[in-house]
Scaffold this active site. Structure first.
Site, PDB file in Angstrom:
ATOM      1  N   ALA A   1       0.802  -1.199  -0.042  1.00  0.00           N
ATOM      2  CA  ALA A   1      -0.029  -0.010   0.106  1.00  0.00           C
ATOM      3  C   ALA A   1       0.824   1.238   0.042  1.00  0.00           C
ATOM      4  O   ALA A   1       1.902   1.318   0.543  1.00  0.00           O
ATOM      5  CB  ALA A   1      -0.893   0.031   0.988  1.00  0.00           C
ATOM      6  N   CYS A   2       0.488   2.309  -0.556  1.00  0.00           N
ATOM      7  CA  CYS A   2       0.919   3.685  -0.578  1.00  0.00           C
ATOM      8  C   CYS A   2       2.305   3.705  -0.938  1.00  0.00           C
ATOM      9  O   CYS A   2       2.586   2.913  -1.862  1.00  0.00           O
ATOM     10  CB  CYS A   2       0.475   4.264   0.738  1.00  0.00           C
ATOM     11  SG  CYS A   2       0.969   5.970   0.775  1.00  0.00           S
TER      12      CYS A   2
END
Length: 560
Positions: A295-296
């Site tokens: 994620a991210c």
């Protein structure tokens, strides 16, 4: 059940928090430079400035004569109290401020400036006008009412909160009541064990909750800023528990919070740690393949690792899920995050972290807060100081405030990737000498973005569909940066879109996508289960002879 004012503040902040993003920073000198630029522009254009001042004067005259039609936006919660409309003194004060805000906006619109320069000036002037909003002063109606009702006690509590924030939070109002949460107790409490510990990470194996499990495990690789337990907050929001309930075997990496002595940990070291975890999982489960989830900003590390392993002929990565992650950063300059990411600012950010050995997440959090001051600063100034309330207790905000540090080398490499858009240029980035080419990643990928994500805008996330060489599935979820991830079934307001043609144009994809009500989790679970092979008996316990249990989850590193 209706939410309390504190709950509404916390829920809104959770929509806009910035989460795990290594960033260039936000320098006071940049703001000062823009302020000086405004003054020079005003002096260089006396006719325009005089015309704007005259227009402002006329509107102020209408305000004094109670003839102004200016009113705040209907959804502007700062002026929800009826006194702003019904009491002529408050109404004139608010309309005077709105007149000033309007005049500044019109003056900026009249400037002949490139779009990026105009956006920087608009951002800077909004910082100043937002700071002097009538709602931020102690004599605003809600604060006065609270003062009278409490016999002055709200002012005493507000001053206590202000003193605490000055001592403990670098002067910024606290966003969360930290006393209500404890990692390993009411957060990150899914049963599991640490089965591997290296200098960089702990590998957590979670205890299956079903009698049978899919053969291929899932490894979650979190970003290096902020801690892994965003994937395992409270039980009802836990991504980990959601996967376990689907009969999936789940492992998570918990990164060590680096000190200055770890300044030379870089992308290669983190990729090697992921590889060590993958090898351990394959050994533990006697399998040849693993499904990876990131994620991210952690997606940069994970995508680089997957591409390097693909180039080396390693077929252990069976599928890749990336959430709210931008790999093609060419569009980030259009966001608040990119407005001040000039080459000079990037160089200064790298020098700063190199001098200290690490980039402290608290420094970044303070900079981020000033990018959304109404949501992340002035909201809490009013609640904590003017009204004398305790900050809200909200698990997502607790996690967001539990930041970590980035090693200087990794921070510098992230800046180089950003500056050169390196992940879109095959071979520009290398891991242990192996060129990173995302086009060589042939496994299936699941790419998630959030509709109201201002940190990683969904159209920027969408560009990853054009980078990977395998089949990809793009899903657009309602909500912001972190809340789009923490979107378990049961939220009646949730919705998501799937199924459009993943060609080069995001808007074409959106036009052809199908809207669904509810959480996107079941859609992802089904996609993941279809790539996790057959069912077999769940392991009776965590670890093995080669990988003995070292500690109970959440382990040691998450507490550092």
């Amino acid at each position: 059940m209706s939410k309390t004012p504190q709950e509404r503040i916390a829920a809104h902040s959770a929509e806009v928090i910035l989460g795990p993003n290594p960033f260039v920073g936000f320098r006071a000198r940049d703001v000062a430079r823009e302020a000086l630029r405004v003054l020079k522009l005003a002096a260089a254009q006396p006719r325009l400035t005089a015309r704007t001042a005259t227009s402002l004067g006329r509107e102020l005259a209408r305000v004094l004569g109670d003839r102004s039609q200016l009113a705040p936006a209907p959804k502007d919660r700062r002026f929800a109290d009826a006194a702003w409309k019904d009491d002529s003194r408050y109404r004139r004060w608010l309309q005077s401020w709105l007149a000033l805000e309007q005049a500044v906006g019109e003056w900026l619109e009249a400037q002949q400036l490139p779009a990026h320069s105009r956006a920087r000036l608009q951002f800077m002037t909004s910082l100043l006008t937002d700071a002097v909003a009538p709602s931020n002063f102690p004599w605003q109606p809600e604060a006065v009412k609270r003062f009278r009702e409490s016999g002055g006690h709200s002012a005493v509590e507000g001053l206590k909160n202000l003193w605490r924030d000055l001592r403990e939070n670098r002067g910024l109002p606290a966003q969360v009541d930290k006393s209500r949460f404890k990692v390993g107790d009411n957060l990150a409490n899914t049963p599991g064990s640490v089965v591997l510990r290296t200098e960089l990470m702990e590998l957590i194996q979670y205890r299956p909750t079903t009698a049978e499990v899919h053969e291929l495990p899932v490894l979650i690789v979190p970003p290096q800023i902020n801690k892994y337990y965003v994937f395992d907050l409270t039980p009802e929001k836990s991504v980990v528990r959601g996967l376990l309930e689907q009969g999936l075997q789940v492992f998570v990496i918990s990164w060590r919070n680096p000190e200055a002595e770890h300044h030379d940990w870089g992308l290669a070291e983190y990729a090697a740690a992921i590889d060590t975890a993958v090898s351990a999982i394959c050994n533990l489960g006697a399998v040849q393949r693993v499904n990876l989830v990131g994620a991210c900003a952690g997606g940069m590390t994970l995508a680089s690792y997957v591409a390097a392993r693909a180039a080396a002929g390693d077929a252990r990565v069976h599928s890749l899920t990336l959430m709210v992650n931008v790999l093609d950063v060419s569009a980030v300059g259009d966001t608040p995050m990119g407005l001040f990411a000039t080459p000079r600012a990037i160089a200064a950010a790298k020098r700063y972290s190199q001098a200290k050995g690490v980039l402290d997440g608290k420094d970044m959090a303070a900079a981020f807060a000033w990018l959304r001051p109404n949501d992340l600063i002035w909201n809490y100034w009013v609640n904590n100081v003017l009204l004398g309330n305790a900050p809200p207790a909200f698990d997502v905000l607790y996690w967001n405030n539990d930041s970590t540090r980035l090693p200087a080398r990794l921070h510098g490499e992230f800046m180089d990737i950003y500056n050169g858009n390196a992940l879109t240029r095959a071979g520009l980035l290398r891991l242990h000498g192996v060129p990173v080419d995302l086009g060589r990643v042939k496994c299936d990928s699941y790419l998630l973005a959030g509709t109201t994500d201002h940190i990683t805008p969904w159209k920027a996330c969408y560009r990853s569909t054009q980078l990977f060489g395998g089949r990809n599935t793009f899903v657009l979820s309602s909500s912001g940066h972190i809340q789009s991830i923490l979107n378990p079934p049961g939220n009646k307001k949730a919705e998501f879109w799937t199924g459009g043609d993943t060609g080069p144009d995001a808007e074409v994809w959106q036009a052809g996508a199908e809207r669904h009500s509810g959480s996107w989790w079941p859609h992802w679970h089904a996609w993941l289960k279809a790539r996790s092979a057959a069912m077999r008996a769940a392991p009776a316990e965590e670890g093995s002879t080669d990988y003995p249990v070292l500690a109970a989850a959440p382990g040691r590193y998450v507490l550092g």
